[in-house]
Design a protein around this motif. Structure first.
Motif, short mmCIF file in Angstrom:
data_model
loop_
_atom_site.label_atom_id
_atom_site.label_comp_id
_atom_site.label_asym_id
_atom_site.label_seq_id
_atom_site.Cartn_x
_atom_site.Cartn_y
_atom_site.Cartn_z
N HIS A 92 34.89 52.20 -36.64
CA HIS A 92 36.24 51.70 -36.35
C HIS A 92 36.28 51.05 -34.98
O HIS A 92 35.38 51.24 -34.16
N GLU A 93 37.31 50.24 -34.78
CA GLU A 93 37.49 49.54 -33.50
C GLU A 93 38.84 49.88 -32.91
O GLU A 93 39.81 50.07 -33.65
N GLU A 94 38.88 49.97 -31.59
CA GLU A 94 40.12 50.19 -30.86
C GLU A 94 40.09 49.32 -29.62
O GLU A 94 39.02 48.98 -29.12
N ALA A 95 41.28 49.01 -29.12
CA ALA A 95 41.35 48.28 -27.85
C ALA A 95 40.81 49.18 -26.75
O ALA A 95 41.20 50.35 -26.65
N HIS A 96 39.90 48.66 -25.96
CA HIS A 96 39.37 49.43 -24.83
C HIS A 96 40.48 49.58 -23.80
O HIS A 96 41.21 48.63 -23.52
N LYS A 97 40.60 50.76 -23.24
CA LYS A 97 41.60 51.00 -22.22
C LYS A 97 41.36 50.08 -21.03
O LYS A 97 40.23 49.89 -20.58
N ILE A 98 42.42 49.49 -20.50
CA ILE A 98 42.31 48.64 -19.32
C ILE A 98 42.29 49.54 -18.09
O ILE A 98 43.16 50.39 -17.91
N VAL A 99 41.27 49.38 -17.27
CA VAL A 99 41.14 50.18 -16.06
C VAL A 99 42.20 49.74 -15.05
O VAL A 99 42.33 48.56 -14.73
N LYS A 100 42.97 50.70 -14.60
CA LYS A 100 44.04 50.45 -13.62
C LYS A 100 43.57 50.88 -12.23
O LYS A 100 42.87 51.88 -12.09
N THR A 101 43.96 50.12 -11.24
CA THR A 101 43.62 50.44 -9.85
C THR A 101 44.91 50.59 -9.04
O THR A 101 45.97 50.18 -9.46
N SER A 102 44.76 51.18 -7.88
CA SER A 102 45.87 51.28 -6.94
C SER A 102 45.35 50.84 -5.58
O SER A 102 44.45 51.48 -5.04
N PRO A 103 45.85 49.70 -5.09
CA PRO A 103 46.92 48.84 -5.59
C PRO A 103 46.50 48.15 -6.89
O PRO A 103 45.31 48.03 -7.18
N PRO A 104 47.48 47.68 -7.66
CA PRO A 104 47.18 47.04 -8.95
C PRO A 104 46.23 45.85 -8.83
O PRO A 104 46.27 45.10 -7.86
N ASP A 105 45.39 45.73 -9.85
CA ASP A 105 44.47 44.59 -9.99
C ASP A 105 43.56 44.40 -8.78
O ASP A 105 43.24 43.27 -8.41
N ASP A 106 43.09 45.49 -8.20
CA ASP A 106 42.18 45.43 -7.06
C ASP A 106 40.76 45.19 -7.57
O ASP A 106 40.07 46.12 -8.00
N MET A 107 40.35 43.93 -7.55
CA MET A 107 39.05 43.57 -8.10
C MET A 107 37.88 44.17 -7.32
O MET A 107 36.81 44.36 -7.87
N ALA A 108 38.09 44.51 -6.06
CA ALA A 108 37.02 45.17 -5.29
C ALA A 108 36.73 46.53 -5.89
O ALA A 108 35.56 46.93 -6.00
#
Length: 120
Positions: A92-108
């Motif tokens: 089966h397939e599921e949407a992979h959980k999106i990794v959340k950071t604090s602050p939001p969207d911290d690519m580092a």
């Protein structure tokens, strides 16, 4: 045929030796504890073990799969930030959980997590 002078081989061998002594993560300055903390905060260890397969592959298996591939970092960043489908052992397939950071969207923070995984 190319032959090196007696000392010319030292530099390439030293560089190769450093690669064997210091894993990629150590050379890149990965903050291992921060990477593990981000993984814990996002419940990544529910589906992934570091060296043990769970519903998702072990991080060591992920590192092995992508070792030496130019697009490894970009591919894994896309995987954990887009919610794309993940395939499970039962098919089966599921949407992979999106990794959340604090602050939001911290690519580092995201990059540090990926660099840690790839260093295993």
């Amino acid at each position: 045929m190319f032959l090196m002078k007696s000392r010319e081989w030292l530099i390439p061998m030293a560089i190769l030796g450093l690669g064997l002594v210091f894993p990629a993560g150590a050379r890149a300055g990965v903050d291992i504890e921060a990477a593990k903390a981000l993984a814990r905060q996002n419940n990544c260890f529910k589906c992934h073990g570091i060296s043990k397969e769970k519903d998702g592959p072990a991080y060591t298996a992920v590192a092995e799969k992508y070792r030496g591939k130019e697009n490894a970092e970009a591919r894994l960043i896309e995987h954990i930030t887009s919610g794309e489908k993940a395939k499970f052992p039962d098919g089966h397939e599921e949407a992979h959980k999106i990794v959340k950071t604090s602050p939001p969207d911290d690519m580092a923070q995201i990059k540090n997590l990926i660099d840690w995984i790839l260093s295993l």
